[in-house]
Enzyme design. Structure first.
Site, PDB file in Angstrom:
ATOM      1  CE1 TYR A 187      40.023 -64.851 -59.109  1.00 56.06           C
ATOM      2  CE2 TYR A 187      38.473 -63.080 -59.581  1.00 56.06           C
ATOM      3  CZ  TYR A 187      39.657 -63.518 -59.019  1.00 56.06           C
ATOM      4  OH  TYR A 187      40.459 -62.627 -58.363  1.00 56.06           O
ATOM      5  CB  SER A 229      37.544 -60.556 -56.484  1.00 52.79           C
ATOM      6  OG  SER A 229      37.149 -60.233 -57.791  1.00 52.79           O
TER       7      SER A 229
HETATM    8  N1  LIG Z   1      45.153 -58.836 -60.047  1.00 47.58           N
HETATM    9  C1  LIG Z   1      43.928 -58.393 -59.853  1.00 47.58           C
HETATM   10  O1  LIG Z   1      43.456 -57.477 -60.550  1.00 47.58           O
HETATM   11  C2  LIG Z   1      43.043 -58.959 -58.773  1.00 47.58           C
HETATM   12  C3  LIG Z   1      41.726 -58.515 -58.702  1.00 47.58           C
HETATM   13  C4  LIG Z   1      40.894 -59.025 -57.708  1.00 47.58           C
HETATM   14  C5  LIG Z   1      41.377 -59.948 -56.810  1.00 47.58           C
HETATM   15  N2  LIG Z   1      42.663 -60.375 -56.908  1.00 47.58           N
HETATM   16  C6  LIG Z   1      43.105 -61.366 -55.924  1.00 47.58           C
HETATM   17  O2  LIG Z   1      44.344 -61.001 -55.347  1.00 47.58           O
HETATM   18  C7  LIG Z   1      45.108 -62.174 -55.068  1.00 47.58           C
HETATM   19  C8  LIG Z   1      46.462 -62.099 -55.737  1.00 47.58           C
HETATM   20  O3  LIG Z   1      46.263 -62.017 -57.144  1.00 47.58           O
HETATM   21  P1  LIG Z   1      47.429 -61.668 -58.169  1.00 47.58           P
HETATM   22  O4  LIG Z   1      46.812 -60.796 -59.192  1.00 47.58           O
HETATM   23  O5  LIG Z   1      48.644 -61.221 -57.461  1.00 47.58           O
HETATM   24  O6  LIG Z   1      47.641 -63.105 -58.836  1.00 47.58           O
HETATM   25  P2  LIG Z   1      48.986 -63.769 -59.414  1.00 47.58           P
HETATM   26  O7  LIG Z   1      48.519 -64.824 -60.354  1.00 47.58           O
HETATM   27  O8  LIG Z   1      49.916 -62.733 -59.905  1.00 47.58           O
HETATM   28  O9  LIG Z   1      49.606 -64.435 -58.108  1.00 47.58           O
HETATM   29  C9  LIG Z   1      48.979 -65.532 -57.481  1.00 47.58           C
HETATM   30  C10 LIG Z   1      50.044 -66.378 -56.814  1.00 47.58           C
HETATM   31  O10 LIG Z   1      49.381 -67.535 -56.291  1.00 47.58           O
HETATM   32  C11 LIG Z   1      50.166 -68.666 -56.621  1.00 47.58           C
HETATM   33  N3  LIG Z   1      49.329 -69.858 -56.727  1.00 47.58           N
HETATM   34  C12 LIG Z   1      48.407 -70.120 -57.696  1.00 47.58           C
HETATM   35  N4  LIG Z   1      47.905 -71.359 -57.508  1.00 47.58           N
HETATM   36  C13 LIG Z   1      48.495 -71.872 -56.407  1.00 47.58           C
HETATM   37  C14 LIG Z   1      48.399 -73.120 -55.743  1.00 47.58           C
HETATM   38  N5  LIG Z   1      47.590 -74.085 -56.176  1.00 47.58           N
HETATM   39  N6  LIG Z   1      49.155 -73.317 -54.628  1.00 47.58           N
HETATM   40  C15 LIG Z   1      50.002 -72.349 -54.189  1.00 47.58           C
HETATM   41  N7  LIG Z   1      50.143 -71.150 -54.801  1.00 47.58           N
HETATM   42  C16 LIG Z   1      49.414 -70.916 -55.900  1.00 47.58           C
HETATM   43  C17 LIG Z   1      50.805 -68.327 -57.963  1.00 47.58           C
HETATM   44  O11 LIG Z   1      51.936 -69.131 -58.218  1.00 47.58           O
HETATM   45  C18 LIG Z   1      51.118 -66.849 -57.805  1.00 47.58           C
HETATM   46  O12 LIG Z   1      52.407 -66.622 -57.281  1.00 47.58           O
HETATM   47  C19 LIG Z   1      44.245 -63.367 -55.550  1.00 47.58           C
HETATM   48  O13 LIG Z   1      43.488 -63.861 -54.472  1.00 47.58           O
HETATM   49  C20 LIG Z   1      43.332 -62.721 -56.569  1.00 47.58           C
HETATM   50  O14 LIG Z   1      42.128 -63.447 -56.732  1.00 47.58           O
HETATM   51  C21 LIG Z   1      43.513 -59.914 -57.868  1.00 47.58           C
END
Ligand SMILES: NC(=O)c1ccc[n+]([C@@H]2O[C@H](COP(=O)([O-])OP(=O)(O)OC[C@H]3O[C@@H](n4cnc5c(N)ncnc54)[C@H](O)[C@@H]3O)[C@@H](O)[C@H]2O)c1
Length: 259
Positions: free
Chosen positions: A164, A151
């Site tokens: 986070y 991230s």
């Molecule tokens: N969206 C952003 O802007 C962003 C920015 C930086 C990093 N990220 C990283 O990208 C990745 C995906 O993020 P996203 O935005 O798609 O998030 P999101 O919340 O849309 O999706 C995350 C998924 O993980 C699942 N999840 C959460 N806790 C869980 C658990 N305990 N066991 C199993 N599954 C679980 C959720 O049900 C969901 O389907 C993450 O690692 C996030 O940290 C996202």
């Protein structure tokens, strides 16, 4: 150049396990991997969405797509995810540690319970799931790919998400450490560090016009990312196109970290 495959991005015959793939960036990456030819094991806690995504992916790509409902807060049975993959597909080639949670609160209000939950899902689960996956990849003897999700907070401070940030700093270090230890087995370990993507995780950002404006002004490309933007990057890191690349964290951020 005779060892250069005709299509270095082809994943036919490969098996990928993607956590957090019911929705968001995980489902976009799963679609990219399936389109490139990989069969898939999807893992998430949201059963209904997971079943829907699996069915959509298999129908739209013709790949075999299975799913397992699993809460990654529970690290005691992570080996079951890899063994199910091996039972069903006979192997595991690509692990994408994507699932994550966050707590949006000022530093002064964070409780030890919140700290532990975020660290368990975002750092501990990727650590020990990588250990299980690497064990299988080493036994197959053909290398493998581990892709973590870092991230912007792996590198910079962002208001209101200090826990986070701790967890994603850990993912950054995990990527470097595993890359060095697993290189001799031909296992490449890299990470994607998304900037701001429109998903459930960031919905508070998009609902607050002032915060949204502040975020958008930092993105040179002038737009947030969408899950489809991560599909090509994950295929690159999962495929033989990146066989000599390990320990890298690719910022997928519309230019944020360059500015
Ligand atoms: N969206 C952003 O802007 C962003 C920015 C930086 C990093 N990220 C990283 O990208 C990745 C995906 O993020 P996203 O935005 O798609 O998030 P999101 O919340 O849309 O999706 C995350 C998924 O993980 C699942 N999840 C959460 N806790 C869980 C658990 N305990 N066991 C199993 N599954 C679980 C959720 O049900 C969901 O389907 C993450 O690692 C996030 O940290 C996202």
């Amino acid at each position: 150049m005779s060892d250069l495959p005709l299509n270095p991005f082809d994943l036919t015959g490969k098996v990928s396990l993607v956590t957090g793939s019911a929705a968001g960036i995980g489902s976009g990456m799963a679609l990219g991997l399936a389109r490139a030819g990989s069969d898939l094991m999807l893992v998430d806690i949201q059963e209904e969405k997971l079943a829907e995504t699996a069915s959509h992916l298999s129908q739209s790509t013709g790949r075999r797509v299975l799913y397992t409902v699993y809460d990654l807060e529970n690290v005691s049975d992570l080996s079951s995810l890899v063994s199910r993959c091996v039972q069903e597909f006979g192997r595991l080639d690509i692990l994408v540690n994507n699932a994550a949670v966050t707590v949006r609160k000022p530093f002064m209000e964070i409780t030890p319970e919140e700290f532990d939950r975020v660290l368990r899902v975002n750092s501990r689960a990727p650590y020990f799931l990588s250990q299980e996956a690497a064990r299988q990849m080493i036994s197959q003897g053909e290398g493998g790919k581990i892709i973590n999700m870092a991230s912007l907070t792996s590198k910079i401070g962002v208001q209101g998400v200090s826990v986070y940030g701790v967890s994603k700093g850990g993912v950054y270090s995990l990527t470097k450490g595993l890359a060095v230890e697993l290189a001799r087995h031909g296992i490449c370990v890299n990470a994607i560090a998304p900037g701001f993507f429109v998903t459930d995780l960031t919905s508070p950002v998009w609902e607050d016009p002032e915060y949204r404006e502040r975020v958008m002004s930092r993105i040179p490309m002038g737009r947030a990312g969408s899950p489809a933007d991560a599909a090509g990057t994950v295929v690159y890191l999962a495929s033989s196109a990146s066989d000599y690349l390990t320990g890298r964290v690719l910022f997928l951020d519309g230019g944020w970290m360059a500015s």
